[in-house]
Scaffold this motif. Sequence first.
Motif, mmCIF file in Angstrom:
data_model
loop_
_atom_site.group_PDB
_atom_site.id
_atom_site.type_symbol
_atom_site.label_atom_id
_atom_site.label_comp_id
_atom_site.label_asym_id
_atom_site.label_seq_id
_atom_site.Cartn_x
_atom_site.Cartn_y
_atom_site.Cartn_z
ATOM 1 N N SER A 1 88.597 51.152 20.616
ATOM 2 C CA SER A 1 89.925 51.660 19.281
ATOM 3 C C SER A 1 90.693 52.325 20.036
ATOM 4 O O SER A 1 90.295 52.798 21.178
ATOM 5 C CB SER A 1 88.384 51.992 19.304
ATOM 6 O OG SER A 1 87.276 52.938 19.785
ATOM 7 N N GLU A 2 91.183 53.048 19.108
ATOM 8 C CA GLU A 2 92.068 54.350 19.274
ATOM 9 C C GLU A 2 91.650 55.392 18.326
ATOM 10 O O GLU A 2 91.393 55.400 17.589
ATOM 11 C CB GLU A 2 93.616 53.527 18.298
ATOM 12 C CG GLU A 2 94.358 52.946 19.882
ATOM 13 C CD GLU A 2 95.829 52.364 19.365
ATOM 14 O OE1 GLU A 2 96.780 52.326 19.652
ATOM 15 O OE2 GLU A 2 95.971 51.850 17.920
ATOM 16 N N ASP A 3 92.315 56.545 19.649
ATOM 17 C CA ASP A 3 92.547 57.648 18.407
ATOM 18 C C ASP A 3 92.738 59.242 19.169
ATOM 19 O O ASP A 3 93.474 58.203 20.117
ATOM 20 C CB ASP A 3 90.692 58.023 18.481
ATOM 21 C CG ASP A 3 90.219 58.903 17.462
ATOM 22 O OD1 ASP A 3 90.873 60.007 16.975
ATOM 23 O OD2 ASP A 3 88.807 57.854 16.573
ATOM 24 N N GLY A 4 92.920 59.799 19.016
ATOM 25 C CA GLY A 4 93.144 61.010 19.536
ATOM 26 C C GLY A 4 92.176 60.879 20.693
ATOM 27 O O GLY A 4 91.051 60.808 20.985
ATOM 28 N N SER A 5 93.376 61.828 22.182
ATOM 29 C CA SER A 5 92.450 61.503 23.272
ATOM 30 C C SER A 5 91.000 62.933 23.196
ATOM 31 O O SER A 5 89.570 63.194 24.035
ATOM 32 C CB SER A 5 93.250 62.753 24.594
ATOM 33 O OG SER A 5 94.388 61.575 25.233
ATOM 34 N N ASP A 6 91.535 64.233 22.002
ATOM 35 C CA ASP A 6 89.386 64.845 22.192
ATOM 36 C C ASP A 6 89.110 63.940 21.278
ATOM 37 O O ASP A 6 87.971 64.644 21.650
ATOM 38 C CB ASP A 6 90.667 66.484 21.202
ATOM 39 C CG ASP A 6 90.918 65.767 20.032
ATOM 40 O OD1 ASP A 6 90.941 64.248 19.871
ATOM 41 O OD2 ASP A 6 91.132 66.932 19.110
ATOM 42 N N ARG A 7 88.685 63.140 20.445
ATOM 43 C CA ARG A 7 88.203 62.689 19.951
ATOM 44 C C ARG A 7 87.432 61.690 20.910
ATOM 45 O O ARG A 7 85.627 61.346 21.111
ATOM 46 C CB ARG A 7 88.790 61.717 19.029
ATOM 47 C CG ARG A 7 89.369 62.727 17.358
ATOM 48 C CD ARG A 7 87.941 63.295 17.020
ATOM 49 N NE ARG A 7 86.693 62.040 15.637
ATOM 50 C CZ ARG A 7 86.087 62.215 15.478
ATOM 51 N NH1 ARG A 7 85.189 62.992 15.074
ATOM 52 N NH2 ARG A 7 85.497 60.971 14.453
ATOM 53 N N LEU A 8 88.542 61.250 22.027
ATOM 54 C CA LEU A 8 88.087 60.363 22.666
ATOM 55 C C LEU A 8 86.935 60.701 23.930
ATOM 56 O O LEU A 8 85.821 60.427 24.852
ATOM 57 C CB LEU A 8 89.523 59.556 23.368
ATOM 58 C CG LEU A 8 90.333 58.440 22.954
ATOM 59 C CD1 LEU A 8 91.752 57.948 23.655
ATOM 60 C CD2 LEU A 8 89.286 56.976 21.950
ATOM 61 N N THR B 1 96.403 65.553 21.376
ATOM 62 C CA THR B 1 97.064 64.627 22.999
ATOM 63 C C THR B 1 96.729 65.314 23.580
ATOM 64 O O THR B 1 96.791 66.834 24.057
ATOM 65 C CB THR B 1 98.456 64.029 21.942
ATOM 66 O OG1 THR B 1 99.006 65.128 21.803
ATOM 67 C CG2 THR B 1 98.121 63.130 21.139
ATOM 68 N N GLY B 2 97.412 64.879 25.034
ATOM 69 C CA GLY B 2 97.650 65.294 26.644
ATOM 70 C C GLY B 2 99.196 66.338 26.583
ATOM 71 O O GLY B 2 99.182 67.447 26.643
ATOM 72 N N VAL B 3 100.549 65.360 25.855
ATOM 73 C CA VAL B 3 101.635 66.162 25.643
ATOM 74 C C VAL B 3 101.190 67.808 24.567
ATOM 75 O O VAL B 3 101.771 68.441 25.088
ATOM 76 C CB VAL B 3 102.275 64.883 25.111
ATOM 77 C CG1 VAL B 3 104.099 65.653 24.672
ATOM 78 C CG2 VAL B 3 102.185 64.063 26.264
ATOM 79 N N ARG B 4 100.825 67.424 23.740
ATOM 80 C CA ARG B 4 100.600 68.372 22.413
ATOM 81 C C ARG B 4 99.607 69.537 23.187
ATOM 82 O O ARG B 4 100.357 70.883 22.903
ATOM 83 C CB ARG B 4 100.094 68.133 21.155
ATOM 84 C CG ARG B 4 99.780 68.866 20.298
ATOM 85 C CD ARG B 4 100.795 69.038 19.705
ATOM 86 N NE ARG B 4 101.199 70.465 18.853
ATOM 87 C CZ ARG B 4 101.230 70.628 17.536
ATOM 88 N NH1 ARG B 4 101.254 68.781 17.014
ATOM 89 N NH2 ARG B 4 100.556 71.402 16.512
#
Length: 323
Positions: free
Chosen positions: A125-132, A199-202
Amino acid sequence: MELHQLEYFVAVAEEASFTRAAARVHVAQPGVSAQVRRLEAELGQQLLDRSSRSVRLTEVGAAVLPFARSALRAVANARLAVDQLAGLVRGQVAVGMVSGCSVQILPELLAEFRQRYPGVGIALSEDGSDRLVEFLRDGRLDLALIGSAGGAIPGLETAVVTDEALVAAVSADDPLAARTSVTVADLRDLPLVALPRGTGVRGALDAACADAGFEPRIVLEASALPMVARLAGMGLGVAVIPASAPASLNIPLHVLPIERPRLRSRLELAWNPAAPASPAARVLVEHARAFLQRDPAALYREETRAAGLESSPCRAARPFCGS
């Protein structure tokens, strides 16, 4: 002394409750209580203090707990070794990936895993890093490829895949195209195109702007790097993206290193060492660690060389620390 007695004792100690421990091991509470009392009778000492609402370890119980855990781990590892040699590892693993990520390392890792353990199903599955990160902590994911601004993630272990500089990217006719670099302070009040929060970049961008005393002016967000780059290429704003992205995406952009301070972001494989893991999940994490130890950077080198920009996939002496 029986294994299930040790299992129940560990569950009660960790949950501080017979009721929660019984639910965890899927046994009626009286059965858990009876087996723990039999273990105490065999050892000749009380392991748990039941005098208050919350069950607590006695001094003897605290001394016994690490040995009980070690015994359970040893048995689990013995069973796992037999299953691996017999090719009997079965089950399902849940893997997460930061949204819009197009790097090859995770598909390569999972392809090798499937070849070695064909009896294990993989849910991706895909999601934002914070959710992961949240899903790793609560056990909904066994492994995830996440973006990070570089700080430690409490409760998780990570392996650094890439540690890369961030750059500003603009269209050829943007006023910044006449420059060779920018500072974080230069980004104040400029229209920025960025990945979403989480996300890490943001995260790296927001933290750097906050340190410089301003909030970034985000005019457009997109969940995938190619779209962020394309929006910047159309003159809609300044994109903040990893250094290797412009060349790998084949989008014409004028790229400016960000200086004072230099920004970096990471891609990391992450897992929760404390989560109760199935044999399939344990072999997945072992496979991921071995995969990165062989060569964590190989899949990114050609992109970086083509970009001609600073990008340093990490092969640190401690690649599996909790940072």
